[in-house]
Design an enzyme around this catalytic site. Structure first.
Site, PDB file in Angstrom:
ATOM      1  N   PHE A 149       0.980  -1.172   0.132  1.00  0.00           N
ATOM      2  CA  PHE A 149      -0.137   0.156   0.241  1.00  0.00           C
ATOM      3  C   PHE A 149       0.857   1.277   0.072  1.00  0.00           C
ATOM      4  O   PHE A 149       0.382   2.275  -0.535  1.00  0.00           O
ATOM      5  CB  PHE A 149      -0.836  -0.022   1.383  1.00  0.00           C
ATOM      6  N   LYS A 173      -1.084  -7.087  -8.973  1.00  0.00           N
ATOM      7  CA  LYS A 173      -2.365  -7.047  -8.001  1.00  0.00           C
ATOM      8  C   LYS A 173      -1.841  -6.266  -7.062  1.00  0.00           C
ATOM      9  O   LYS A 173      -0.954  -6.422  -6.212  1.00  0.00           O
ATOM     10  CB  LYS A 173      -2.054  -8.591  -7.421  1.00  0.00           C
ATOM     11  N   GLU A 176      -4.905  -3.680  -1.747  1.00  0.00           N
ATOM     12  CA  GLU A 176      -6.341  -3.436  -1.793  1.00  0.00           C
ATOM     13  C   GLU A 176      -6.658  -2.365  -0.952  1.00  0.00           C
ATOM     14  O   GLU A 176      -7.807  -1.680  -0.875  1.00  0.00           O
ATOM     15  CB  GLU A 176      -7.240  -4.531  -1.246  1.00  0.00           C
ATOM     16  N   ARG A 177      -5.734  -1.694  -0.136  1.00  0.00           N
ATOM     17  CA  ARG A 177      -5.859  -0.290   0.563  1.00  0.00           C
ATOM     18  C   ARG A 177      -5.911   0.744  -0.529  1.00  0.00           C
ATOM     19  O   ARG A 177      -6.495   1.866  -0.112  1.00  0.00           O
ATOM     20  CB  ARG A 177      -4.848  -0.289   1.535  1.00  0.00           C
ATOM     21  N   SER A 226       5.378  -7.269   3.439  1.00  0.00           N
ATOM     22  CA  SER A 226       5.943  -7.267   4.685  1.00  0.00           C
ATOM     23  C   SER A 226       6.721  -8.741   4.785  1.00  0.00           C
ATOM     24  O   SER A 226       6.375  -9.511   3.782  1.00  0.00           O
ATOM     25  CB  SER A 226       4.784  -7.292   5.784  1.00  0.00           C
ATOM     26  N   CYS A 281       9.533   1.847   3.467  1.00  0.00           N
ATOM     27  CA  CYS A 281      10.479   0.749   3.962  1.00  0.00           C
ATOM     28  C   CYS A 281      11.971   1.128   4.008  1.00  0.00           C
ATOM     29  O   CYS A 281      12.854   0.507   4.532  1.00  0.00           O
ATOM     30  CB  CYS A 281      10.414  -0.416   2.671  1.00  0.00           C
ATOM     31  N   GLU A 384       9.094  -4.005  13.059  1.00  0.00           N
ATOM     32  CA  GLU A 384       8.965  -2.883  12.298  1.00  0.00           C
ATOM     33  C   GLU A 384       7.783  -2.020  12.639  1.00  0.00           C
ATOM     34  O   GLU A 384       6.537  -2.776  12.652  1.00  0.00           O
ATOM     35  CB  GLU A 384       8.952  -3.367  10.717  1.00  0.00           C
TER      36      GLU A 384
END
Ligand code: NAD
Length: 499
Positions: A149, A173, A176-177, A226, A281, A384
């Site tokens: 996201f 893909k 979805e956020r 993640s 990240c 994290e």
């Protein structure tokens, strides 16, 4: 309420699975849209159509494919404001930061315009008597990208541009956020001249990811997200015979030496720790001052800067430093981890727990936090947090600071702030982390270098973008050729005449 579907064979289509996820506006806390979550059958159908469209696209010469990328760059520039607004509305980051998200993707597309050069292969004249040898880079067929996201424009472009320009079809893909920008990118690709079916955007969750990993037509998968999910995807994709590269989480340390410019280091820490609400990240989440005096000075400089940070909605334009986090779950997780730090005995020097933004009570805003005297056994150090929380771990010496960064399970990025060339050089050579900054807090390589971490921040071998992307999205074929050599002897030099 808006319903977001998929991009299949050159148009937006509604989902048929009957399953949806909420898409929030993180600034207001409202659910602003529903996004369809694809079933395995929908994913498989998109892949079959992509596989059918791919050979014609691959047969187009690389220069023509590069021209599609060239046009795509100009369309991204034309629509920059529109893309940034849609991105901020779903992600929450500030508008200037959203433009940076698009721009950093665009730069990789620019690099892909050099495809004719990157794909031209290798040739050895006279590898043996009368023998030539040449290696070609051919597309892998249908590739897929599963993206996070936090960079909904940049990371989809890091994946799809090199895959497509190499002559592959691509299944994206996205997260979805924040699915709007990836759909807009597909529309722009079509406007740039990409044939229908070559790029399919399939929205979804675990079901569509599993379908990608089990689909026999897909031969390469790139993932960013993640670490636990990266590891699962890597293992399942490899077990199914695909080439897979997965980029995972991070805990980036910034070492501040006693001889550093402490004002510069404090400014760098504030930008790198709290920019994009820490949802990067490559964010710095651990400050490591060397020596007690350095630590005291650094904290003293950091506190007023952190307290002065402006947190607000993207609609405030340039007047905010960072926006809300992406979901209510993300906010809750950050607060839980902050509490665990307090319970474990870390000193919460800047406490953002009671942060409230007038008029945005339901938004997912998190105030800035600064911890001092964090130790490696604490959960806030090991995990994290992905929020506006900076931890300070005091180190007694340079070696101790280096060891901290080396011993952490993640190895995405790191930085050292110093005026000492020896220390900087030693750090860059010895540290077991993939991307290193010297007086640069967020050392994200430019498009023509490659991006990737070490240790638990990556699964697979090749990096993202730069020359590695052309290796990942192509297969090498090497041809050894010898031609019959008798033609000259048998040649006729006089005009044939009737006997
Ligand atoms: P995430 O792992 O939750 O999701 C990433 C993708 O995986 C999404 O498309 C999501 O739909 C899918 N997914 C989620 N759960 C899944 C499951 N159980 N099975 C299969 N697929 C699943 O990550 P996120 O929260 O979207 O992104 C943040 C994470 O990404 C952070 O850990 C961050 O460090 C990392 N990240 C890494 C890099 C890098 O280059 N190393 C870059 C950006 C973000």
């Amino acid at each position: 309420m808006d319903e977001l579907g998929h991009w299949i064979n050159g148009k937006r289509v509604a989902g048929t699975s009957g399953r949806f996820a909420d898409v929030w506006n993180p600034a207001t806390g409202e659910v602003q849209a529903k996004v369809a979550l694809a079933s395995k059958a929908e994913l498989d159908a998109a892949v079959a159509d992509a596989a059918a469209a791919q050979p014609e696209w691959a047969a187009m010469n690389p220069q023509r494919r590069a021209r599609v990328m060239m046009k795509f760059v100009s369309l991204l520039q034309r629509d920059m404001d529109k893309l940034a607004e849609a991105l901020s509305r779903e992600h929450g980051k500030t508008l200037p930061d959203a433009k940076g998200d698009v721009q950093r993707g665009l730069e990789v597309v620019e690099f892909c315009i050099g495809a004719p050069h990157h794909l031209k292969g290798e040739f050895t004249d006279s590898a043996g008597p009368g023998i030539d040898m040449y290696s070609m880079r051919q597309p892998i067929g249908v590739a897929a990208g599963i993206t996070p996201f936090n960079f909904p424009a940049m990371i989809p472009m890091w994946k799809m541009a090199p895959a497509l320009v190499c002559g592959n079809a691509f299944i994206l893909k996205p997260s979805e956020r924040d699915p709007s920008v990836p759909l807009m990118l597909a529309e722009l690709m079509q406007e740039a001249g990409l044939p229908d079916g070559v790029l399919q955007v399939v929205n979804g969750d675990k079901e569509s990811v599993d379908a990608i990993l089990d689909n026999e037509t897909i031969s390469g998968v790139g993932f960013v997200g993640s670490t636990p999910i990266a590891q699962n995807i890597y293992e399942r994709g490899c077990a199914n015979g695909k080439r897979v590269q997965c980029f995972g989480g991070a805990k980036n340390h910034m070492i501040v030496m006693p001889d550093a410019d402490h004002d510069q280091a404090a400014d760098a820490l504030v930008g790198a720790g709290y920019g994009a609400a820490g949802e990067r990240c490559m964010a710095i989440s651990v400050a490591v001052p060397v020596g007690e005096e350095t630590a005291d000075r650094l904290i003293e400089k950091l506190v007023p800067k952190i307290e002065a940070l402006k947190v607000g909605p993207y609609t405030s334009g340039d007047d905010v430093d960072y926006g809300p986090v992406v979901t209510p779950m993300a906010k809750e997780n950050i607060h839980r981890l902050v509490q665990s730090g307090v319970d474990a005995g870390a000193e919460l020097v800047v406490d953002g727990r009671d942060f409230k933004l007038q008029g945005y009570d339901d938004g997912f805003f998190v105030g800035p936090h600064l911890f001092d005297r964090v130790t490696p056994d604490m959960e806030i150090y090991q995990k994290e947090i992905f929020g506006p929380v900076l931890s300070t771990v005091r180190a007694g010496s340079y070696e101790e600071a280096l060891k901290l960064a080396m011993d952490h399970e993640y190895g995405n990025g790191t930085a050292i702030f110093t005026r000492d060339g020896d220390a900087a050089r030693d750090f860059a050579n010895r540290v077991n982390v993939g991307m290193v900054g010297i007086n640069v807090p967020i050392p994200v390589p430019l498009a023509y270098h490659t991006f990737g971490g070490w240790k638990k921040s990556v699964f697979g071998d090749l990096n993202q973008h730069g020359p590695d992307a052309f290796r990942f999205y192509t297969k090498t074929k090497t041809v050894t050729a010898r031609w019959p050599s008798g033609i000259k002897e048998g040649g006729e030099f006089t005009i044939p005449v009737m006997e």
